[in-house]
Design a protein around this motif. Structure first.
Motif, PDB file in Angstrom:
ATOM      1  N   GLN A   1      18.967   0.867  54.528  1.00  0.00           N
ATOM      2  CA  GLN A   1      18.182   2.094  54.367  1.00  0.00           C
ATOM      3  C   GLN A   1      16.718   1.812  54.051  1.00  0.00           C
ATOM      4  OE1 GLN A   1      20.510   3.893  51.255  1.00  0.00           O
ATOM      5  NE2 GLN A   1      21.472   5.367  52.658  1.00  0.00           N
ATOM      6  N   LYS A   2      16.444   0.751  53.315  1.00  0.00           N
ATOM      7  CA  LYS A   2      15.097   0.527  52.805  1.00  0.00           C
ATOM      8  C   LYS A   2      14.264  -0.456  53.621  1.00  0.00           C
ATOM      9  CE  LYS A   2      16.332   1.660  48.005  1.00  0.00           C
ATOM     10  NZ  LYS A   2      15.433   2.824  47.909  1.00  0.00           N
TER      11      LYS A   2
ATOM     12  N   GLY B   1      23.655   8.939  55.284  1.00  0.00           N
ATOM     13  CA  GLY B   1      22.755   9.311  56.365  1.00  0.00           C
ATOM     14  C   GLY B   1      23.006   8.582  57.667  1.00  0.00           C
ATOM     15  N   ALA B   2      24.246   8.142  57.895  1.00  0.00           N
ATOM     16  CA  ALA B   2      24.580   7.480  59.152  1.00  0.00           C
ATOM     17  C   ALA B   2      24.702   8.506  60.272  1.00  0.00           C
ATOM     18  CB  ALA B   2      25.878   6.692  59.009  1.00  0.00           C
ATOM     19  N   LYS B   3      24.414   8.084  61.490  1.00  0.00           N
ATOM     20  CA  LYS B   3      24.479   8.992  62.626  1.00  0.00           C
ATOM     21  C   LYS B   3      25.908   9.242  63.097  1.00  0.00           C
ATOM     22  CE  LYS B   3      20.097   7.009  64.194  1.00  0.00           C
ATOM     23  NZ  LYS B   3      19.466   6.178  65.239  1.00  0.00           N
ATOM     24  N   ALA B   4      26.804   8.260  62.900  1.00  0.00           N
ATOM     25  CA  ALA B   4      28.178   8.380  63.388  1.00  0.00           C
ATOM     26  C   ALA B   4      29.148   7.850  62.349  1.00  0.00           C
ATOM     27  CB  ALA B   4      28.344   7.616  64.702  1.00  0.00           C
TER      28      ALA B   4
ATOM     29  N   ALA C   1      19.499  -7.897  51.474  1.00  0.00           N
ATOM     30  CA  ALA C   1      18.377  -7.443  52.300  1.00  0.00           C
ATOM     31  C   ALA C   1      17.615  -8.627  52.886  1.00  0.00           C
ATOM     32  CB  ALA C   1      17.448  -6.563  51.476  1.00  0.00           C
ATOM     33  N   GLY C   2      17.567  -9.724  52.157  1.00  0.00           N
ATOM     34  CA  GLY C   2      16.905 -10.915  52.679  1.00  0.00           C
ATOM     35  C   GLY C   2      17.570 -11.438  53.944  1.00  0.00           C
ATOM     36  N   ILE C   3      18.913 -11.388  53.979  1.00  0.00           N
ATOM     37  CA  ILE C   3      19.634 -11.796  55.180  1.00  0.00           C
ATOM     38  C   ILE C   3      19.352 -10.819  56.319  1.00  0.00           C
ATOM     39  CG2 ILE C   3      21.908 -12.117  56.207  1.00  0.00           C
ATOM     40  CD1 ILE C   3      21.395 -14.358  54.414  1.00  0.00           C
TER      41      ILE C   3
END
Length: 364
Positions: free
Chosen positions: A28-29, A54-57, A313-315
């Motif tokens: 998300q970020k 907030g996923a589309k599917a 997040a780093g990965i």
């Protein structure tokens, strides 16, 4: 402008779980990533997760997420015994993959998935997230530059609340070594990998694995059962160049005792990495000191993330850039194979009391 990478997360429950705490906020970020889809074991829980995140599917079947043409990257964030089927399915569908560590239940599964990713030519990252931690990178650079002189010795301690004498019913699968998710493979693997990332290659190891809580209670069941896996690990290793390394990984520690510390001593100085979290140090941030003086390290785009999400997040950031640029900076499935072999050698050493050495362990 580079198109955003569309991510589908398998195992993103709205109620609890590692994906909720780390993968979802990371996607998300981060810039140029979008949460395209989530999948859980039921359509109702998947719908709830999609709405919350907030996923589309939303999919009640992971195979449907894998087939979604709008998904570029599939993240596999469920139990290790289920990794193989989903990872191979994603690779066969031409998707890039991020899979949590350990990759497979055993070396055979791990090698199979690595070979499939190589043949398909997709990017496949393994969740050894501390490898991309900016503090770990800075510590590695300090050691390599000679800032503390010739490396003499290092000592790593990692405590975790997991593998305590009372475990949740949902975690009972961790007590079966055949499932590939034990203290040695999970927490031991992360500790070995970080030590190598900072200090360099291991020449050989000798290990002692013990069970400090021989009886456990599962869930609310009154009856206790025998623990059949180690919940404590000691490793002694020789580093390339002659330095000595000791590692202790301790399970069943109370939350206030789940600290992490890596002390590195050279002939001209020393450095220390500190951190820790109840789930283990890869789920939190690290701090660095050089000769006792705290060092500021810029966390970059992960700086504003929750502690639980920063390393993951780093990965994602490395994988995002690798896919866009055709590079290979994120730890991949070949790396997972090498670390799995090292973990197997550690277990073999603990069982036989012999020192193990090989030319195919992870490199820095």
């Amino acid at each position: 402008m580079t198109k955003s990478l569309q991510v589908g997360i398998i195992g993103a429950s709205v109620d609890s779980g590692w994906a909720k705490e780390s993968h979802v906020p990371a996607v998300q970020k981060l810039a140029r990533l979008e949460l395209a889809a989530v999948a859980t074991s039921r359509q109702s829980t998947a719908d709830a997760a999609a709405k919350a995140f907030g996923a589309k599917a939303a999919y009640g079947n992971a195979a449907d997420l894998i087939r979604d043409p709008d998904v570029d990257l599939v993240s596999v964030c469920i139990r290790v015994p289920n990794h193989r089927e989903l990872v191979l399915g994603a690779i066969a569908a031409g998707k890039h993959v991020y899979c949590e560590w350990p990759l497979g239940r055993n070396i055979t599964e791990t090698e199979e998935m690595a070979a499939a990713a190589h043949t398909a030519g997709v990017h496949a990252a393994i969740g050894l997230q501390t490898r991309m931690n900016p503090v770990a990178h800075r510590a590695r650079d300090l050691v390599a530059s000679g800032a503390i002189g010739r490396l003499l010795s290092a000592r790593l301690y990692s405590g975790t609340a997991a593998f305590s004498p009372k475990i949740a019913a949902a975690d009972s699968y961790l007590e079966n070594a055949e499932n590939g998710a034990t203290l040695v493979s999970i927490h031991g693997g992360h500790a070995l990998d970080l030590a190598i990332a900072v200090l360099g290659r291991l020449e050989d190891v000798i290990a002692l694995a013990t069970t400090q809580y021989p009886e456990i209670q599962v869930g609310d069941e009154a009856a206790r059962q025998a623990r059949l896996i180690p919940d404590h690990l000691l490793v002694q290793a020789r580093l390339t160049g002659g330095g000595a390394l000791s590692i202790e990984v301790a399970g069943g520690r109370p939350p206030e005792a789940t600290q992490f510390r890596l002390e590195v001593v050279g002939d001209k100085g020393n450095l220390a990495l500190d951190g820790g979290a109840p789930r283990g140090f890869p789920t939190g941030r690290l701090r660095l000191a050089l000769n006792g003086e705290p060092q500021h390290v810029d966390d970059g785009e992960t700086g504003a993330m929750p502690d639980t999400a920063a390393n993951v997040a780093g990965i994602y950031a490395a994988l995002r850039d690798d896919i866009a640029l055709g590079t290979s900076t994120a730890p991949d499935f070949t790396h997972a194979v090498r670390l799995a072999r090292l973990v197997d050698d550690v277990l073999s050493s603990a069982q036989t009391g012999t020192r193990k050495a090989t030319a195919d362990w992870p490199v820095q």
